[in-house]
Design an enzyme around this catalytic site. Structure first.
Site, PDB file in Angstrom:
ATOM      1  N   PHE A 260     -12.298   7.770  30.964  1.00  0.00           N
ATOM      2  CA  PHE A 260     -11.870   9.138  30.620  1.00  0.00           C
ATOM      3  C   PHE A 260     -12.487  10.188  31.527  1.00  0.00           C
ATOM      4  O   PHE A 260     -12.656  11.334  31.136  1.00  0.00           O
ATOM      5  CB  PHE A 260     -12.180   9.429  29.142  1.00  0.00           C
ATOM      6  CG  PHE A 260     -11.824   8.288  28.226  1.00  0.00           C
ATOM      7  CD1 PHE A 260     -10.496   7.927  28.051  1.00  0.00           C
ATOM      8  CD2 PHE A 260     -12.807   7.539  27.595  1.00  0.00           C
ATOM      9  CE1 PHE A 260     -10.157   6.856  27.246  1.00  0.00           C
ATOM     10  CE2 PHE A 260     -12.476   6.465  26.791  1.00  0.00           C
ATOM     11  CZ  PHE A 260     -11.150   6.121  26.610  1.00  0.00           C
ATOM     12  N   GLY A 487      -7.321   0.572  30.924  1.00  0.00           N
ATOM     13  CA  GLY A 487      -6.509   0.559  29.716  1.00  0.00           C
ATOM     14  C   GLY A 487      -5.133   1.171  29.897  1.00  0.00           C
ATOM     15  O   GLY A 487      -4.324   1.197  28.983  1.00  0.00           O
ATOM     16  N   ARG A 662       9.796   9.815  34.967  1.00  0.00           N
ATOM     17  CA  ARG A 662      10.218   8.436  34.661  1.00  0.00           C
ATOM     18  C   ARG A 662       9.156   7.711  33.844  1.00  0.00           C
ATOM     19  O   ARG A 662       7.969   7.840  34.123  1.00  0.00           O
ATOM     20  CB  ARG A 662      10.445   7.692  35.982  1.00  0.00           C
ATOM     21  CG  ARG A 662      10.272   6.211  35.925  1.00  0.00           C
ATOM     22  CD  ARG A 662      11.555   5.443  35.672  1.00  0.00           C
ATOM     23  NE  ARG A 662      12.459   5.619  36.766  1.00  0.00           N
ATOM     24  CZ  ARG A 662      13.719   6.078  36.622  1.00  0.00           C
ATOM     25  NH1 ARG A 662      14.175   6.354  35.437  1.00  0.00           N
ATOM     26  NH2 ARG A 662      14.485   6.215  37.671  1.00  0.00           N
ATOM     27  N   LYS A 667       6.184   1.128  26.143  1.00  0.00           N
ATOM     28  CA  LYS A 667       5.143   0.766  25.174  1.00  0.00           C
ATOM     29  C   LYS A 667       3.788   1.305  25.618  1.00  0.00           C
ATOM     30  O   LYS A 667       3.074   1.961  24.860  1.00  0.00           O
ATOM     31  CB  LYS A 667       5.098  -0.766  25.046  1.00  0.00           C
ATOM     32  CG  LYS A 667       4.211  -1.260  23.921  1.00  0.00           C
ATOM     33  CD  LYS A 667       4.077  -2.778  23.904  1.00  0.00           C
ATOM     34  CE  LYS A 667       5.366  -3.477  23.505  1.00  0.00           C
ATOM     35  NZ  LYS A 667       5.107  -4.890  23.072  1.00  0.00           N
ATOM     36  N   GLN A 672      -0.744   5.412  25.792  1.00  0.00           N
ATOM     37  CA  GLN A 672      -1.647   6.307  26.502  1.00  0.00           C
ATOM     38  C   GLN A 672      -1.482   7.747  26.013  1.00  0.00           C
ATOM     39  O   GLN A 672      -2.464   8.481  25.874  1.00  0.00           O
ATOM     40  CB  GLN A 672      -1.389   6.213  28.010  1.00  0.00           C
ATOM     41  CG  GLN A 672      -2.660   6.351  28.814  1.00  0.00           C
ATOM     42  CD  GLN A 672      -2.437   6.249  30.311  1.00  0.00           C
ATOM     43  OE1 GLN A 672      -1.442   5.685  30.757  1.00  0.00           O
ATOM     44  NE2 GLN A 672      -3.350   6.791  31.066  1.00  0.00           N
ATOM     45  N   GLY A 735       2.872  11.158  35.728  1.00  0.00           N
ATOM     46  CA  GLY A 735       1.522  10.848  35.256  1.00  0.00           C
ATOM     47  C   GLY A 735       1.384  11.109  33.776  1.00  0.00           C
ATOM     48  O   GLY A 735       1.840  12.133  33.275  1.00  0.00           O
ATOM     49  N   VAL A 736       0.736  10.180  33.061  1.00  0.00           N
ATOM     50  CA  VAL A 736       0.665  10.296  31.603  1.00  0.00           C
ATOM     51  C   VAL A 736      -0.760  10.297  31.063  1.00  0.00           C
ATOM     52  O   VAL A 736      -0.964  10.411  29.871  1.00  0.00           O
ATOM     53  CB  VAL A 736       1.441   9.158  30.903  1.00  0.00           C
ATOM     54  CG1 VAL A 736       2.906   9.231  31.241  1.00  0.00           C
ATOM     55  CG2 VAL A 736       0.874   7.798  31.255  1.00  0.00           C
ATOM     56  N   GLY A 737      -1.756  10.177  31.922  1.00  0.00           N
ATOM     57  CA  GLY A 737      -3.120   9.957  31.429  1.00  0.00           C
ATOM     58  C   GLY A 737      -3.733  11.139  30.708  1.00  0.00           C
ATOM     59  O   GLY A 737      -4.557  10.960  29.825  1.00  0.00           O
ATOM     60  N   GLU A 738      -3.375  12.349  31.112  1.00  0.00           N
ATOM     61  CA  GLU A 738      -4.108  13.499  30.599  1.00  0.00           C
ATOM     62  C   GLU A 738      -3.270  14.504  29.828  1.00  0.00           C
ATOM     63  O   GLU A 738      -3.781  15.223  28.974  1.00  0.00           O
ATOM     64  CB  GLU A 738      -4.802  14.214  31.774  1.00  0.00           C
ATOM     65  CG  GLU A 738      -5.912  13.366  32.369  1.00  0.00           C
ATOM     66  CD  GLU A 738      -6.352  13.853  33.741  1.00  0.00           C
ATOM     67  OE1 GLU A 738      -7.402  14.469  33.817  1.00  0.00           O
ATOM     68  OE2 GLU A 738      -5.632  13.622  34.731  1.00  0.00           O
TER      69      GLU A 738
END
Lengths: 771, 172
Positions: A260, A487, A662, A667, A672, A735-738
């Site tokens: 993180f 992860g 995209r 899943k 995330q 991007g999906v992390g944050e």
């Protein structure tokens, strides 16, 4: 759903349009079995013959000079091999000065040259390391090291120092302030306005795996097992500090037990484990205690923010002012861009953004999931909600009335922006129309019910990545890139992308990652890893198909003779001229050419190749920045229940609708995004690092006293992605992390405001603030 | 040093240990069973959960010497002789994990939790403490699993996996 009319267009390839068979599918993560059976080995779990164990001794003063160290008690503990202090440690090169021309220079968590100095810069800085045959002996002996100090005055209290903040500088990687028109004058003249002060406390990442390092020297060659988010930075940093060539350092990090942002920089534990291994001539492992992580690894900065908004009676924003004060450590730390999202979210006529910094004698702060936007959106999106209350407007309607066509501060185009669509879909799915606006008007038995919304926003980045792809005659594909798996499911996602680009089954692709022996990957940060690797992977697959076609054309008898790359599609394990046209399998091409495999590479890890890659990265970054604003965004919908007698807040329902471009794996992307929302729930309601204002010592350095959300705190979270590619990003990925952690705390505070009529402006929203 | 005879995953092991060594450190550092994780070493995160005679415990708060002769089951032994425990597969299918570091503890804890529930033990959210067999609602699962932290926030998937596994078990 359509993208904005201003978005640039180009013809997407089949893989980009999602006609492939793997991208988009909700496949199980490929490392799932290793992680559910205990077979996955993390940094502290690699056996080495003769392994010794190390433990840290932390400074018990905040600032000062060490005047003496009595190690006799520690040395007398059976099994102790060494007590290393500044009095006997070998010299290390100091951490390098930070330069954007050498991105690895950003790796230093702090400028302190640990155990090469008698200076103490924060309460908890490591002042000695004990090495022993067993972890128990090392821990016990560390407690017996007696250190005396001459104390020096220290500045540690963020609240007290806020008034002494100085303006924060901009850099190539970070935006500073912004000014459009005269926002203060517009605010004073606005018929409706709010002017609010917000505070957020320090937070800590608390990855469940505490930082750990296993270091093994073999002559001048070093192998390090470390849960890192940036293999390249760590490798370069250790080579520099210990005076060995970069090629002599190998970093192995196949599994990272959560990070993180907390495992981006190189912290004391890592350097001192390597030092301990060098001093003792033994492989050494140091797994930090949970408290050790708090004492030596930075967390999220606290903040004080002002958001003032002025509007006409119809809700049109005439003034937006957002200023922030955040902290860094005297020896390093990341200046957070807390006003980042305020450059992009609202079409205010006049805008003033300013960021200020105080330096404290504290462990340097460091990026934590969405540094800047996570705390900045709390302030901005709470203020917008308060303005909606003042105007008597629905908070979604107020946002839609101020949704900009172009970037508000400078008029640049948005590469892609679907916030309107996110709110429209979310309002329908969540049942927003059933909300009665009056505070306290919705109840469920004894509970006050509140519904709140807030926007999520996070810039999209792309970093350099080197990738090789090898295709063998048996049809198997190996993708190699030294990226990181904490992860996010990187190996699964990249295998899906490669499978479609080459037209092979997902199961045929194996992805190798997490090792500095592989081509250099991007760091895992800025939500950029998947897009960064995908860009190079797609290019490598194109090159590979090109060389396979060249092989086919050179040999007689191939149905591909005379065909050009543009005529062909990759499917069914080969190249074919259209859906029904002639073609052949890769296996046939390789067999005819007498080859076992074919390989293609993108990027180079030679010295020249690395410099070229970084220059190309910086020039693309700056070029893109001039042309477009790129970001992921979303709309949070939250329902809370508040107990009017105890002030307890429970989150009972959640929907997040996201525009992340995209979706490679529905899943894992949903997981995330949910994870960010869970972290945001903690930020809003229970998490807070308590700092003693007298000495800067963290008072709750453990999971019993720092409360991250548990199962019972987390309701079912409905996540929906619009799944429309951004035409300017590789494969359309944003991007999906944050993005999903941004806006969460505001959505909760807004729902609490709706339930109770009380605006909580100081996180976390604990019961005392509602009574 | 004391001699401790441990029985882990059906195998006997004899160790010479200082008496202060935790069961967790004995498993990880002495027996090489690193599937059991150390997240806090203070009993606050649940990553070190193992089963002792079928009951879930935090192995970081257990001294190895106290568990001599008890039947310890770790994540490595959860499947017994089979190819895998169905709950492990359910975790993968429902994406009840991300980084994987809390996963061993979640799975061991869930197995212990389901045994507790099956034995009629109530939880803080159980409506009728005297009723036989409280229904295994999602609220019950969440309450009973709250000693196992997941910082990646995979909680929804974990609950889905446990519910799916428990339902399949109930049908058998």
């Amino acid at each position: 759903m359509t993208s904005t009319p201003t978005a640039p267009t180009r013809t997407p390839s089949p893989v980009e349009t999602g006609t492939g068979r793997s991208v988009g599918r909700p496949l199980d993560r490929v490392d799932g079995t290793a992680k559910t059976t205990g077979a996955a080995r993390y940094a502290a779990e690699h056996p080495h013959p003769g392994l010794a164990h190390a433990a840290l001794v932390h400074a018990a003063v905040t600032r000062g000079r060490i005047t003496g160290i009595d190690a006799a008690g520690a040395e007398a503990v059976p099994g102790v091999l060494a007590v290393i202090t500044h009095e006997n440690a070998p010299a290390m090169k100091p951490p390098p000065p930070v330069s954007v021309l050498n991105l690895s220079s950003l790796a230093s968590g702090s400028s302190v040259n640990y155990l090469n100095t008698d200076e103490v810069h924060w309460n908890g800085q490591p002042v000695a390391v004990v090495v022993a045959e067993t972890p128990e002996a090392a821990r016990h002996a560390a407690g017996l090291v007696r250190v005396s100090y001459r104390e020096l005055p220290a500045t540690v209290d963020f609240a007290a120092e806020e008034g002494n903040a100085v303006p924060q500088k901009s850099s190539a990687l970070q935006s500073g302030g912004a000014r459009k028109g005269d926002a203060e004058a517009a605010l004073a003249a606005a018929p409706v306005s709010v002017d609010l002060r917000f505070t957020t406390p320090p937070y800590h990442h608390n990855a469940i795996e505490p930082h750990a390092t296993t270091a093994v020297w073999d002559g001048d060659r070093l192998t390090v097992h470390e849960g890192t988010q940036n293999i390249t930075w760590l490798r370069d940093h250790l080579a520099l500090r210990f005076g060995v060539p970069v090629r002599n350092v190998r970093v192995v990090a196949p599994y990272v037990g959560g990070a993180f942002g907390g495992k981006t920089m190189v912290w004391a534990g890592t350097v001192l484990t390597v030092l301990a291994a060098r001093v003792t001539g033994r492989p050494v492992r140091m797994a930090l205690t949970r408290e050790g992580v708090y004492r030596t690894v930075g967390g999220r900065t606290p903040s004080a923010q002002r958001v003032a908004l002025g509007a006409r009676a119809d809700g049109t924003l005439t003034a937006l002012i957002h200023t922030s004060v955040t902290q860094t450590g005297r020896t390093g730390g990341l200046p957070e861009q807390a006003t980042s999202q305020s450059r992009h979210l609202y079409a205010a006529e006049n805008i003033l953004l300013r960021q200020n910094l105080v330096e404290l004698d504290a462990v340097p702060n460091t990026p934590m999931r969405a540094p800047g936007e996570s705390i900045g959106t709390f302030a901005l999106e709470s203020a917008v909600d308060e303005l909606a209350c003042a105007l008597g407007l629905d908070p979604i309607e107020l946002r839609m009335r101020n949704e900009p066509e172009r970037n508000p501060v400078d008029g640049k185009r948005f590469a892609h922006r679907m916030l309107r669509e996110a709110y429209a879909l979310g309002a329908e799915r969540f049942g927003w129309s059933g909300r009665t606006p009056e505070p306290g008007s919705m109840r469920d038995g004894g509970w006050l019910v509140g519904l709140g919304v807030a926007s999520a926003y996070h810039p999209s980045w792309q970093m350099p990545a080197n990738v090789t792809v090898r295709l063998s005659a048996d049809g198997s594909v190996v993708v190699r890139c030294g990226f990181h798996e904490m992860g996010m499911g990187g190996a699964t996602a990249q295998a899906q992308i490669a499978a479609d680009a080459l037209g092979v089954p997902f199961e045929a692709v194996r992805v190798e990652y997490g090792d500095s022996d592989l081509p250099s990957g991007p760091g895992a940060g800025g939500s950029a890893q998947t897009a960064s690797v995908a860009a190079s992977l797609l290019a490598a697959c194109e090159k590979l198909k090109g060389s396979l076609l060249a092989l086919a054309r050179r040999s007689g008898g191939s149905p591909l003779r005379g065909r050009r790359p543009g005529d062909l599609e990759a499917r069914d394990g080969g190249l074919w001229a259209g859906p029904a046209g002639p073609g052949e399998t890769y296996a046939a091409i390789l067999a005819r050419a007498g080859r076992d495999s074919a390989e293609a590479a993108v990027g180079s890890d030679t010295r020249v190749g690395k410099v070229t890659g970084q220059l190309r990265f910086m020039s693309k970054l700056l070029r893109d920045r001039r042309r477009w604003v790129k970001a992921a965004c979303g709309a949070h919908f939250c329902e809370v229940r508040v107990d009017p007698d105890t002030g307890e807040v429970r989150v009972s329902r959640w929907l997040g609708v996201f525009d992340v471009g995209r979706v490679v794996n529905a899943k894992m992307v949903a997981s995330q995004l949910r994870g960010g929302i869970v972290m945001g729930i903690g930020m809003a309601l229970s998490e807070e690092t308590l700092v003693d204002p007298r000495n800067g010592r963290i008072m709750n350095p453990g999971l019993a006293d720092y409360h991250v959300p548990v199962h019972a705190d987390v309701p079912p979270i409905d996540v929906h992605c619009l799944d429309v590619p951004d035409p300017t990003m590789p494969l359309g990925l944003l991007g999906v992390g944050e993005v999903s952690v941004t806006g969460v705390a505001a959505a909760i505070a807004n729902a609490v405001r709706h339930a109770t009529g009380r605006r909580v402006r100081d996180l976390p929203v604990t019961p005392d603030k509602l009574l | 040093m004391v001699e401790v005879r441990l029985r882990v995953n059906g195998a006997d092991a004899s160790l010479d240990l200082p008496p202060q060594v935790s069961l967790l450190d004995a498993l990880r550092e002495r027996l090489g069973l690193t599937g059991t994780k150390k997240g806090c070493d203070q009993g606050a995160c649940g990553a070190c959960t193992v089963l002792a005679d079928g009951e879930r415990i935090n192995s970081c708060l257990a001294l190895a010497v106290q568990y001599a002769g008890r039947e310890i089951t770790t994540i490595e032994g959860i499947a017994g002789d089979g190819p895998g425990h169905p709950l492990q597969a359910a975790f993968v299918r429902n994406d009840g994990l991300q980084c994987g570091y809390c996963t061993s503890g979640q799975i061991c804890s869930a197995i212990g939790m389901l045994a507790e529930h099956g034995a009629g033990m109530p939880s803080a959210v159980t409506e009728h403490l005297c009723a036989d067999g409280a229904e295994l609602t999602d609220d019950e699962i969440r309450e009973r699993m709250s000693g196992n932290l997941c910082r990646c926030g995979a909680y929804n998937g974990i609950v889905d996996a446990i519910r799916e596994f428990a339902a399949a078990e109930a049908e058998r």
